[in-house]
Design a protein around this motif. Structure first.
Motif, short mmCIF file in Angstrom:
data_model
loop_
_atom_site.label_atom_id
_atom_site.label_comp_id
_atom_site.label_asym_id
_atom_site.label_seq_id
_atom_site.Cartn_x
_atom_site.Cartn_y
_atom_site.Cartn_z
N LEU A 195 -14.31 -1.16 -2.61
CA LEU A 195 -13.61 -0.51 -3.82
C LEU A 195 -12.57 0.47 -2.88
CD1 LEU A 195 -16.34 0.72 -6.34
CD2 LEU A 195 -14.87 -1.32 -6.36
N GLN A 246 -3.61 1.01 -6.89
CA GLN A 246 -4.45 1.60 -6.05
C GLN A 246 -4.36 3.33 -6.66
OE1 GLN A 246 -3.19 1.46 -2.04
NE2 GLN A 246 -4.35 -0.17 -1.52
N GLY A 255 -10.96 2.14 0.93
CA GLY A 255 -11.08 2.03 2.27
C GLY A 255 -10.24 3.09 2.91
N GLU A 294 0.99 -1.31 0.00
CA GLU A 294 -0.05 -0.13 0.06
C GLU A 294 0.98 1.14 -0.13
OE1 GLU A 294 -1.33 1.68 3.60
OE2 GLU A 294 1.09 1.39 3.93
N TYR A 318 -5.50 8.21 10.82
CA TYR A 318 -4.24 7.24 11.37
C TYR A 318 -3.06 7.92 11.87
CZ TYR A 318 -2.31 8.56 6.89
OH TYR A 318 -1.80 9.32 5.69
P1 HAM Z 1 -6.82 -1.02 1.95
O1 HAM Z 1 -8.39 -0.98 2.56
O2 HAM Z 1 -6.07 -2.22 2.29
O3 HAM Z 1 -6.27 0.43 2.33
O4 HAM Z 1 -6.90 -1.09 0.31
C1 HAM Z 1 -7.63 -0.04 -0.44
C2 HAM Z 1 -8.27 -0.85 -1.55
O5 HAM Z 1 -7.38 -1.36 -2.37
C3 HAM Z 1 -9.44 -1.75 -1.05
O6 HAM Z 1 -10.55 -1.29 -0.84
C4 HAM Z 1 -9.50 -2.61 -2.37
O7 HAM Z 1 -10.35 -1.93 -3.46
C5 HAM Z 1 -7.98 -2.39 -3.02
N1 HAM Z 1 -7.30 -3.82 -2.82
C6 HAM Z 1 -6.88 -4.20 -1.48
N2 HAM Z 1 -6.12 -5.43 -1.74
C7 HAM Z 1 -6.25 -5.73 -2.99
C8 HAM Z 1 -5.81 -6.84 -3.87
N3 HAM Z 1 -5.29 -8.03 -3.47
N4 HAM Z 1 -6.54 -6.87 -4.96
C9 HAM Z 1 -7.06 -5.84 -5.68
N5 HAM Z 1 -7.44 -4.86 -4.96
C10 HAM Z 1 -7.03 -4.66 -3.60
C11 HAM Z 1 -5.25 0.85 2.15
O8 HAM Z 1 -4.25 0.14 1.52
C12 HAM Z 1 -4.86 2.08 2.82
N6 HAM Z 1 -3.40 2.31 2.70
C13 HAM Z 1 -5.71 3.21 2.85
C14 HAM Z 1 -5.44 4.45 3.19
C15 HAM Z 1 -4.83 5.52 2.55
N7 HAM Z 1 -5.60 4.94 4.53
C16 HAM Z 1 -5.14 5.99 4.79
N8 HAM Z 1 -4.84 6.76 3.52
#
Ligand code: HAM
Length: 417
Positions: free
Chosen positions: A271, A106, A273, A62, A277
């Motif tokens: 879709l 992302q 999140g 991420e 934080y």
């Molecule tokens: P996350 O919910 O782990 O949050 O990922 C955000 C989005 O990435 C998810 O809602 C999903 O749509 C997509 N995603 C996650 N894993 C996969 C995967 N294996 N394959 C396809 N799509 C995926 C974060 O990553 C946090 N960094 C968000 C954030 C930013 N919070 C604060 N700032």
């Protein structure tokens, strides 16, 4: 890529419209960047490797931690609030399935230096607007608050160990399993019913009423209410829902959290999140409030396909046909002149004859064809053919650009120089 670029462009434009600037970080980071908050357990979910200098590295799962690292190293002196967005690939050692990949993209952002309800409402509205602007019809916005979840646990004397076991069940909304788990604790039937009711209601006033007696939560509850009012009134988002069950999988969140789902996707419907934080102090920076979100780009494309979104086809403004090898150099020169005006221009490089070349132009969704034969070359004219009607007209070459400007608006792409 045509489909993906079309949607990506819309996303980048919307981030700009909300005052965000783009940032890019490396694909790999030190492993420690991701274990610092989450501990060694996260390694199972990462692609990790050692480089030739025996450094432990990881492909980024991420971009929040990388952006915070970069902020602490380079951007702390920038004026606040700092609004940064990114678009890039991430890697997770997941079990692949539809919508869940080991490499995925992302589109996300981080808001640094403010934690007012207005700032958070604008952040959530940005996430919602991004997904609406790309053309999705049916999405659900769910907002939660981890401080309230912690207060609920505390109120019922749930231990840290129990919390670790409960949170994944809450995250996956596995309420039957949750009920079974709670029945195996010392909680009373009434307590269990209350917990399950609060975790399943979508009504903010039920939540507010239930936590009213806990004075330390008054400010957080008022802030949440204010965010809801702003989302509906200022940002015209029809139905934001409150879900105490939104607890997010990552360890760095505190307080406000939110998710956006596309129900049409079924199991992998999340879709987007995000939430508030804290990582800056962990990375050695001066503490300042942070919040952000990320949208899963691949899932967004899947959701659009499921909703039968009409992706625009690739088109060509003008297809130039040199009738003989002798006319080819002039045709190449003319193509370049027209491109400089901002038009999309292709040329028949195979010299396959007018009939076949026109057929090919059709398959490439061409608006006009330009035919250049030896006689035309001598008279300094070209033949312009409307590919829809088949109508042809002879135009002096030096008047071509003026004529084109009247009949086809040039694309907004930057013209060649
Ligand atoms: P996350 O919910 O782990 O949050 O990922 C955000 C989005 O990435 C998810 O809602 C999903 O749509 C997509 N995603 C996650 N894993 C996969 C995967 N294996 N394959 C396809 N799509 C995926 C974060 O990553 C946090 N960094 C968000 C954030 C930013 N919070 C604060 N700032």
């Amino acid at each position: 890529m045509q489909k993906r670029r079309h949607i990506q462009k819309k996303i980048l434009t919307t981030f700009h419209q909300f005052g965000y600037n783009e940032i890019q970080t490396p694909i790999f980071e030190t492993l420690e960047l991701f274990t610092a908050k989450s501990g060694q357990a996260i390694i199972d979910e990462l692609y990790t490797f050692q480089d030739k200098g025996q450094r432990n590295l990881a492909l980024r799962p991420e971009l929040t931690a990388p952006v915070m690292r970069m902020y602490v190293e380079k951007l702390q002196m920038e004026p606040k609030p700092l609004k940064l967005f990114y678009f890039g690939q991430c890697f997770r050692y997941d079990r692949p399935q539809k919508g869940r990949y080991r490499e995925f993209f992302q589109a996300g952002c981080e808001l640094i230096g403010t934690n007012t309800p207005e700032a958070h409402a604008e952040l959530i509205a940005l996430a919602y607007t991004l997904l609406k602007n790309v053309g999705l019809k049916n999405i659900t916005l769910k907002i939660g608050n981890l401080d309230l979840v912690q207060a609920l646990f505390k109120h019922h004397h749930i231990s840290d160990q129990q919390k670790q076991e409960l949170l994944p069940l809450i995250d996956k909304e596995e309420f039957d399993e949750l009920k079974t788990y709670l029945h195996n604790t010392t909680l009373t039937e009434q307590d269990i019913d209350e917990i399950l009711h609060l975790l399943q209601t979508t009504d903010l006033s039920t939540i507010t009423a239930s936590f009213k007696k806990q004075k330390e939560l008054t400010e957080e509850l008022q802030k949440t209410q204010h965010i809801f009012t702003l989302l509906t009134d200022a940002f015209s988002i029809p139905t934001p829902e409150f879900h105490l069950s939104i607890v997010r999988g990552l360890d760095y969140y505190q307080g406000l959290v939110f998710e956006i789902e596309a129900p049409i996707l079924g199991a992998e419907k999340q879709l987007c999140g995000g939430g508030t934080y804290s990582l800056i102090d962990l990375f050695g920076g001066t503490p300042t409030p942070t919040a952000g979100f990320a949208i899963g780009f691949d899932r967004t494309i899947l959701a659009l396909e499921e909703e039968h979104y009409h992706f625009p086809e690739s088109t060509i403004d003008l297809y130039l046909i040199p009738v003989t090898p002798k006319t080819l150099p002039n045709t190449l020169h003319l193509a370049q002149q027209i491109r400089k005006q901002g038009y999309i221009v292709d040329i028949d490089l195979l010299q396959r004859g007018i009939g076949k070349a026109l057929k090919h132009a059709n398959t490439k969704n061409t608006t006009y064809a330009i035919i250049i034969g030896p006689d035309e070359l001598k008279q300094n004219v070209i033949t312009l053919r409307n590919m829809d009607t088949g109508k042809q007209q002879s135009i002096p070459t030096k008047e071509l650009i003026t004529t084109l400007n009247k009949i086809i608006p040039p694309t907004k792409e930057t013209p060649l120089h």
